[in-house]
Design a protein around this motif. Sequence first.
Motif, short mmCIF file in Angstrom:
data_model
loop_
_atom_site.label_atom_id
_atom_site.label_comp_id
_atom_site.label_asym_id
_atom_site.label_seq_id
_atom_site.Cartn_x
_atom_site.Cartn_y
_atom_site.Cartn_z
N LYS A 255 0.85 -1.19 0.00
CA LYS A 255 0.00 0.00 0.00
C LYS A 255 0.88 1.24 0.00
N SER A 256 0.27 2.39 0.06
CA SER A 256 1.05 3.62 0.11
C SER A 256 1.73 3.70 1.49
N PRO A 257 2.88 4.38 1.58
CA PRO A 257 3.55 4.54 2.88
C PRO A 257 2.64 5.18 3.94
N GLU A 258 1.79 6.11 3.51
CA GLU A 258 0.88 6.76 4.46
C GLU A 258 -0.14 5.75 5.02
N GLN A 259 -0.68 4.92 4.15
CA GLN A 259 -1.64 3.90 4.61
C GLN A 259 -0.97 2.92 5.56
N ILE A 260 0.25 2.53 5.25
CA ILE A 260 0.98 1.58 6.10
C ILE A 260 1.25 2.19 7.47
N GLN A 261 1.64 3.45 7.54
CA GLN A 261 1.89 4.09 8.83
C GLN A 261 0.61 4.15 9.67
N LYS A 262 -0.50 4.42 9.02
CA LYS A 262 -1.79 4.47 9.72
C LYS A 262 -2.15 3.08 10.26
N LEU A 263 -1.95 2.04 9.45
CA LEU A 263 -2.23 0.66 9.88
C LEU A 263 -1.29 0.24 11.01
N LEU A 264 -0.03 0.62 10.91
CA LEU A 264 0.94 0.28 11.94
C LEU A 264 0.53 0.88 13.28
N THR A 265 0.13 2.13 13.28
CA THR A 265 -0.33 2.80 14.50
C THR A 265 -1.57 2.10 15.06
N GLN A 266 -2.51 1.77 14.19
CA GLN A 266 -3.76 1.10 14.60
C GLN A 266 -3.47 -0.26 15.22
N TYR A 267 -2.67 -1.10 14.55
CA TYR A 267 -2.45 -2.46 15.02
C TYR A 267 -1.49 -2.54 16.20
N LYS B 269 2.31 -27.48 26.24
CA LYS B 269 1.83 -26.15 25.88
C LYS B 269 1.91 -25.93 24.37
N TRP B 270 0.90 -25.32 23.83
CA TRP B 270 0.80 -24.96 22.42
C TRP B 270 0.79 -26.15 21.47
N ASN B 271 0.44 -27.33 21.98
CA ASN B 271 0.31 -28.49 21.09
C ASN B 271 -0.76 -28.21 20.03
N HIS B 272 -1.84 -27.58 20.46
CA HIS B 272 -2.90 -27.15 19.55
C HIS B 272 -3.23 -25.70 19.91
N GLY B 273 -3.68 -24.96 18.92
CA GLY B 273 -4.05 -23.58 19.21
C GLY B 273 -4.25 -22.79 17.93
N ASP B 274 -4.35 -21.51 18.10
CA ASP B 274 -4.49 -20.62 16.94
C ASP B 274 -3.91 -19.26 17.30
N SER B 275 -3.53 -18.53 16.27
CA SER B 275 -3.06 -17.16 16.45
C SER B 275 -3.34 -16.39 15.17
N TYR B 276 -3.43 -15.08 15.32
CA TYR B 276 -3.65 -14.25 14.15
C TYR B 276 -3.15 -12.83 14.42
N GLY B 277 -2.88 -12.12 13.33
CA GLY B 277 -2.38 -10.77 13.45
C GLY B 277 -1.92 -10.22 12.12
N VAL B 278 -0.97 -9.30 12.19
CA VAL B 278 -0.41 -8.68 10.99
C VAL B 278 1.11 -8.61 11.14
N ALA B 279 1.79 -8.54 10.00
CA ALA B 279 3.22 -8.26 9.95
C ALA B 279 3.37 -7.07 9.01
N ILE B 280 4.05 -6.04 9.47
CA ILE B 280 4.13 -4.80 8.69
C ILE B 280 5.59 -4.42 8.46
N ASN B 281 5.89 -4.11 7.20
CA ASN B 281 7.21 -3.63 6.82
C ASN B 281 7.04 -2.19 6.34
N SER B 282 7.45 -1.24 7.15
CA SER B 282 7.28 0.18 6.80
C SER B 282 8.14 0.59 5.62
N SER B 283 9.35 0.03 5.52
CA SER B 283 10.25 0.45 4.44
C SER B 283 9.76 0.02 3.06
N SER B 284 9.12 -1.14 2.96
CA SER B 284 8.58 -1.57 1.66
C SER B 284 7.09 -1.30 1.54
#
Length: 192
Positions: free
Chosen positions: A97-109, A167-182
Amino acid sequence: MQRSHLAKAAMIVCLSLGSLGIVGGSFFLRKAFSSTTESQIITNTNRYSEIRNQLWASPAEIQHFPSEIPADAKNVRIAYSPGVAQASSFFQVRVQKSPEQIQKLLTQYRKLAKHKYLGGDTNDHANFPNGVPTTFFYTGDAAGEAFPPDYEILVLNAEDQGNPGFKWNHGDSYGVAINSSSAEIVYWAEKW
């Protein structure tokens, strides 16, 4: 006496055919039930809606995913595996996305994240003190690798559904990974 030999021959033929049928039948049954579905990078964004709305079994885990791929999104990559047998299932969408959109998403998440990591993969993250499993970089250039250090992995939720002592034999996780430079965001959800 001839009838006795004929009966023995018929019995041998029947047993042989029965054995062959059992072996052949079990081969075909095994093939039918062990057919694996490998994850694949899907660049056809038309599949996104199908995976998000019909194939992923837990809608709460992907609420943070975009409802549709934005028309202005670039370099979209999708990786989805339904998880057969003991394999984990995962869904990942990488969008530029645009750098501006990514910065906004990074702040939100960042505000919503329960755990934060820089680079790495699920094995790295789970082994930190109070760490949780995350995901691999399925939508990366070398699928299934770790995230480079310029990605901030923000875990929105992770639930341990393992047994006591394992621990963690079964489970789930979710989220985002953000790269500001790209200016990239990777939405992910994983179940195991």
